[in-house]
Motif scaffolding. Structure first.
Motif, PDB file in Angstrom:
ATOM      1  N   ILE A  90       0.830  -1.206   0.000  1.00  0.00           N
ATOM      2  CA  ILE A  90       0.000   0.000   0.000  1.00  0.00           C
ATOM      3  C   ILE A  90       0.862   1.253   0.000  1.00  0.00           C
ATOM      4  O   ILE A  90       2.031   1.217   0.377  1.00  0.00           O
ATOM      5  N   THR A 149      -1.443   5.752   3.412  1.00  0.00           N
ATOM      6  CA  THR A 149      -2.807   5.238   3.562  1.00  0.00           C
ATOM      7  C   THR A 149      -3.192   5.150   5.033  1.00  0.00           C
ATOM      8  O   THR A 149      -2.496   4.533   5.827  1.00  0.00           O
ATOM      9  N   GLN A 161      -8.884   4.027   5.550  1.00  0.00           N
ATOM     10  CA  GLN A 161      -8.901   3.890   4.092  1.00  0.00           C
ATOM     11  C   GLN A 161      -8.590   2.456   3.690  1.00  0.00           C
ATOM     12  O   GLN A 161      -9.211   1.915   2.772  1.00  0.00           O
ATOM     13  N   PHE A 162      -7.619   1.860   4.357  1.00  0.00           N
ATOM     14  CA  PHE A 162      -7.264   0.476   4.048  1.00  0.00           C
ATOM     15  C   PHE A 162      -8.451  -0.449   4.321  1.00  0.00           C
ATOM     16  O   PHE A 162      -8.796  -1.296   3.500  1.00  0.00           O
ATOM     17  N   HIS A 183      -9.537  -0.951   0.537  1.00  0.00           N
ATOM     18  CA  HIS A 183      -8.793  -2.128   0.117  1.00  0.00           C
ATOM     19  C   HIS A 183      -9.498  -3.422   0.514  1.00  0.00           C
ATOM     20  O   HIS A 183      -9.511  -4.376  -0.257  1.00  0.00           O
TER      21      HIS A 183
END
Length: 182
Positions: free
Chosen positions: A37, A41, A45-46, A50
């Motif tokens: 990543i 980040t 957000q991850f 993701h």
């Protein structure tokens, strides 16, 4: 490319920081996760972008509202306030992982039973914070519960039923029930 500001003065283009990918390895809701990543980040957000675990909400991006609360290594944290790489090697539990196999956690059941939600936006963060609150202070009174939720904001002002939900869950916990009979 230059931009023109007030009075025709040329402004330099903003410099963009180069993207630096870093490896990330952690456990999310009991499942091992590895990714590469951008180092910038945020954990929230991850989790959302993701992993597609969208129960963790982004409310303010400044750690003020608590909508992004998750558990990291057993402690409630605001996931918008730390980088994902800071959680590397850790264990993250989101609202989706709070209860196994599609059942509800007792706190989730209490929120449902006592109408501890209105629009629902703050609910995941409130539930995650409330679970931590009762883990730390199983005998918290109403005042302590309200203080313990100080970092979580309900924009619908549903605090009365949120506190009622936590008290309901507290009363149904085996340790609380055993202590009340002693």
């Amino acid at each position: 490319m230059n931009r023109v500001g007030l009075r025709g003065v040329r402004l330099a283009s903003p410099r963009r920081s180069p993207r630096v990918n870093v490896p990330l390895s952690l456990t999310v809701n009991g499942r091992a996760v590895e990714a590469s990543i951008d180092a910038r980040t945020l954990l929230v957000q991850f989790i959302r972008d993701h992993l597609r675990l969208t129960g963790t909400h982004v409310g303010c991006d400044t750690a003020q509202c608590g909508a992004c609360t998750v558990h990291l290594d057993g402690r409630a944290i605001k996931s918008c306030s730390i980088l994902a790489v800071q959680a590397s090697g850790g264990a993250v539990t989101t609202i989706e992982g709070l209860a196994p196999a599609g059942s509800l956690h007792p706190m989730q059941e209490a929120f449902r039973e006592c109408h501890g939600l209105q629009c629902g936006f703050c609910t995941p963060g409130m539930v995650m914070s409330a679970v931590q609150l009762l883990a730390d202070h199983p005998d918290a009174d109403e005042h302590a519960i309200r203080e313990g939720l100080d970092g979580n904001i309900c924009r619908c002002t549903g605090y009365q039923n949120i506190v009622k939900s936590i008290r309901f869950c507290q009363a149904r916990q085996p340790a609380a029930a055993a202590e009340s009979h002693a």
